[in-house]
Each structure stands twice: as structure tokens, then as C-alpha cells.
Enzyme design. Structure first.
Site: not given
Length: 193
Positions: A106, A53, A69-71
Site C-alpha cells: 500500500a 505513516k 507505504s507498507d507491505q
């Protein structure tokens, strides 16, 4: 001169969190395929997507400092994504009752102009209460968390679903670990204070 900061996200939760740092920033959709790769662990998926991203938006804005960011909710190694609708949210919460999950959150910061690239992971250990079907239904009707990994908003009524949260970065469970984000922004040259 401070570089432009861009949040590579369509998440309203991440936008609200980044606003807490009181720095000017813009938001751009990263347009990244979030499909997990074959045999990809939840941790690896979150880390890869956060970096993809940030890189995708940094390609369009090479002078900017870009945050991605990612979850991914991790139930015994199985990734649980955003449910999208009531039926899937119900199924997720039924599977999660009485279980311990790791929310793999992250974050990555990228600036093409300077060659800066950093990423970090803020895992959050969450223990869900034993939930009856009526409690799950009542919660889903009240909060409709269909755009949240794991179908629960800890910043709202979802906190009542939990026994405990263990994290060294308190905003990580909401979707953007601000302690780590601030650390990386400082390393990229952003003066937060």
C-alpha cells in the site's frame, strides 16, 4: 514553488526506489505502531499503516507532501511480517514453499496544507517454488533478508525462490509501487518531469 516531498519510512529499499524518480526528497521516521489490530486482514493492515505513516509525518511537516507505504505478505489471509532473525526467516520460507502469496503493498500520499490525501494498493501475486531445507538455508546465509516481509528479496538472489510474479506495478514487490506513487504525486501537484 514545488512543495517539499518527504518519504515517511525507515526502509532503505523504499528510499532506493523513490530515488529512481529523481526528485528531491527527505526521509523522516514515521514512528507508527505497526501491530496488527484484532482480526485485521493483511490488505487492511497494509492500507492502514501506509496512511498512518504518511499522516504521522504530515502532522510534523504540514506544508510537505508526504509518502507513506507498507507491505504485508499475505499467506491465505494470515499476515507475515518481517522475520527479524534467521530462525523466523527459516520458518517463514518453509511455510511458503510451494505456496501462492499476495504481497499487499500500500502507498499513501498526504499534504495537510492542501487537504490532499490519497491511497492505493498494489497487490503482487507471488508463487514460491518447492524449496528444500538446504536451499532455504543457502539462500538465508547468502542474503540475510531479515528486514523483508516474507523473508525474500526478489530484487536479489530471492528471485531464485520464485516460480512467478504477477503485478501491474513492477516495484511493488520491493516495497514501493512507483507507478501508483508517481500518479498520486502528480495529483498532489508534484511535477515529476
Amino acid at each position: 514553488m514545488q512543495r517539499q516531498v518527504i518519504l515517511a519510512s525507515t526502509s532503505r529499499y523504499r528510499l532506493e526506489l523513490l530515488t529512481r524518480l529523481r526528485l528531491p526528497f527527505e526521509v523522516q521516521a514515521p514512528e507508527v505502531d505497526e501491530t496488527p489490530l484484532a482480526n485485521e486482514t493483511p490488505r487492511a493492515l497494509a492500507e492502514r499503516l501506509a496512511l498512518e505513516k504518511a499522516r504521522a509525518v504530515a502532522l510534523r511537516f504540514p506544508e510537505a507532501i508526504v509518502i507513506g507505504s507498507d507491505q504485508v505478505a499475505d499467506l491465505a489471509g494470515e499476515p507475515l511480517g518481517k522475520p527479524g532473525d534467521h530462525a523466523r526467516a527459516t520458518a517463514q520460507l518453509r511455510r511458503m514453499r510451494g505456496q501462492t502469496l499476495i504481497f499487499q503493498t500500500a502507498v499513501a500520499v498526504v499534504c495537510h496544507a492542501t487537504g490532499f490525501e490519497a491511497r492505493d494498493l498494489a497487490p503482487v501475486r507471488v508463487v514460491f517454488r518447492e524449496l528444500g531445507d538446504a536451499a532455504i538455508e543457502q539462500y538465508l546465509q547468502a542474503e540475510q533478508p531479515y528486514d523483508c516481509a516474507g523473508s525474500a528479496k526478489s530484487e536479489g538472489l530471492g528471485i531464485a525462490l520464485l516460480e512467478s510474479i504477477d503485478s501491474d506495478d513492477p516495484t511493488a514487490l520491493v516495497g514501493l509501487p512507483l507507478i501508483r506513487t508517481a500518479r498520486m504525486l502528480r495529483a498532489a501537484g508534484v511535477d515529476l518531469l
